[in-house]
Design a protein around this motif. Sequence first.
Motif, mmCIF file in Angstrom:
data_model
loop_
_atom_site.group_PDB
_atom_site.id
_atom_site.type_symbol
_atom_site.label_atom_id
_atom_site.label_comp_id
_atom_site.label_asym_id
_atom_site.label_seq_id
_atom_site.Cartn_x
_atom_site.Cartn_y
_atom_site.Cartn_z
ATOM 1 N N TYR A 105 44.320 28.389 46.958
ATOM 2 C CA TYR A 105 43.364 29.428 46.596
ATOM 3 C C TYR A 105 44.064 30.569 45.868
ATOM 4 O O TYR A 105 45.080 31.088 46.329
ATOM 5 N N GLU B 109 40.444 36.005 43.799
ATOM 6 C CA GLU B 109 39.148 35.928 43.107
ATOM 7 C C GLU B 109 39.125 36.782 41.850
ATOM 8 O O GLU B 109 38.452 36.462 40.874
ATOM 9 N N GLN B 110 39.883 37.868 41.862
ATOM 10 C CA GLN B 110 39.869 38.784 40.722
ATOM 11 C C GLN B 110 40.679 38.253 39.539
ATOM 12 O O GLN B 110 40.547 38.757 38.416
ATOM 13 N N SER C 287 36.756 35.838 35.267
ATOM 14 C CA SER C 287 35.600 35.040 35.710
ATOM 15 C C SER C 287 35.505 33.757 34.906
ATOM 16 O O SER C 287 36.353 33.463 34.062
ATOM 17 N N ASN D 136 33.775 44.451 43.030
ATOM 18 C CA ASN D 136 34.865 43.735 43.690
ATOM 19 C C ASN D 136 34.359 42.995 44.920
ATOM 20 O O ASN D 136 34.725 41.844 45.168
ATOM 21 N N HIS E 266 32.153 40.083 43.692
ATOM 22 C CA HIS E 266 33.016 39.078 43.072
ATOM 23 C C HIS E 266 33.758 38.273 44.146
ATOM 24 O O HIS E 266 33.840 37.043 44.064
ATOM 25 N N SER E 267 34.291 38.976 45.131
ATOM 26 C CA SER E 267 35.065 38.308 46.188
ATOM 27 C C SER E 267 34.188 37.472 47.109
ATOM 28 O O SER E 267 34.633 36.467 47.653
ATOM 29 N N THR E 268 32.948 37.884 47.288
ATOM 30 C CA THR E 268 32.036 37.193 48.195
ATOM 31 C C THR E 268 31.393 35.967 47.561
ATOM 32 O O THR E 268 31.254 34.917 48.206
ATOM 33 N N LYS E 269 31.021 36.054 46.298
ATOM 34 C CA LYS E 269 30.231 34.999 45.668
ATOM 35 C C LYS E 269 30.988 34.182 44.618
ATOM 36 O O LYS E 269 30.396 33.322 43.967
ATOM 37 N N PHE E 270 32.269 34.444 44.448
ATOM 38 C CA PHE E 270 33.027 33.755 43.409
ATOM 39 C C PHE E 270 34.386 33.332 43.955
ATOM 40 O O PHE E 270 35.065 34.118 44.620
ATOM 41 N N ASN E 271 34.789 32.090 43.671
ATOM 42 C CA ASN E 271 36.059 31.571 44.175
ATOM 43 C C ASN E 271 37.232 31.781 43.244
ATOM 44 O O ASN E 271 38.364 31.448 43.581
ATOM 45 N N GLY E 272 36.983 32.297 42.049
ATOM 46 C CA GLY E 272 38.062 32.498 41.099
ATOM 47 C C GLY E 272 38.160 31.362 40.092
ATOM 48 O O GLY E 272 37.677 30.251 40.311
#
Length: 411
Positions: free
Chosen positions: A72, A75-76, A105, A285, A288-294
């Motif tokens: 992992y 995410e950012q 993204s 932030n 982005h961190s909650t709904k996106f895995n990077g």
Amino acid sequence: MTQINPNYTNLQGSYLFSEIAKRRTKFMQENPAAQMISLGIGDVTRGLPDAVIQAMHKAVDELADPGTFRGYGPEQGYDFLIQAIIDNDYKARGIDVQTNEVFVSDGSKCDVGNIQEIFSQDAVVAVQDPVYPVYVDTNVMAGRSGTFNAERNQYENIVYLPCRAENNFTPSLPDRKVDLIYLCYPNNPTGMTLSKEELKRWVDYAKANDCIILYDSAYEAFIQEKDVPRSIYEIEGAKEVAIEFRSFSKTAGFTGLRCAYTVVPRELKAKDESGNAVLVNDLWNRRHSTKFNGVSYVTQRGAEAIFSPEGKVQIASVIDYYMTNAGIIRDGLASLGLQVYGGVNAPYIWLKTPQGLDSWAFFDKLLSEANIVGTPGVGFGQSGQGYFRLTAFGSRENTEKAVERFTKLSL
């Protein structure tokens, strides 16, 4: 039975490009021998630059070795890509952007659609007209649009800023209070740009009226003229009122890889229900961190290579290829007496439809008589009625063939 989100029923018809695909498919089924040329959807056709390919191959090898494997990621975005973005896209132009203000993204389409989530449902939205459909449709889904007025082809609660030949496709400032303003430059679909003085008017307006500009600059790499701003942050005070969206899709052929980034300055603030100032950066932030895995490590290494010395040369060559196509289309159609706009600082040509045809009628005429697929201007908004968008992302051969076919049309 489970109830659906009622806002989705307020969406009008098919998504523009889905409707184009449907009409094209039907035509090809009825005319299987037709030699179709697509200048519609803005998808690239050149291969990925060698620097990108080499970087991605190396990254794949790293993932095959337990000693260099990465699981992992943040995410950012990885620091190596964020720093390359800052150094090349901002610091090199005298713009101060910090690492915690950049969010990598999988595409600007996702970001410009998702950004509205962090603002209140009753926020008033202003959009250019014509406009990239995602700006409108995602706010319809969120319940901000109000009812659809079929006669005007517009939503009641959205503020439309007409961009027509009469005003040189430059929108006027809103005539009522708004909270969010979507601006896209170089513009999709018209291909037009703003000067620094014109863009400063918008920054000053946003500061004076406590609103936020959502600035989509996905096509900034195609700018050819020196006096055209590449970033809204070239304007003093813009970091207090603007979020900027960038993409590698058209710049480096990443439409299949998916990589973009959004800049949310730490100076940008909004209000909570109690009127207290809140940092928008913190909210994005969290979202982005909650709904996106990077974005994948391999893809980000490829994106980093865009900024290498070899990558910059290769990217410049690709952009030159597409902008040469744009010039071929623009000059070719103008020589036929057609009114054309754009194609100078953007890979889009905005054509005034001939013979008084509406946008979809011209689409059908072009499809049936010349076997060319373009994009009806009205699909981008009511002010796009009577206009048509062509892209420069085809091959050189198809671009030249398309212009030749235009010469044989009954215009």
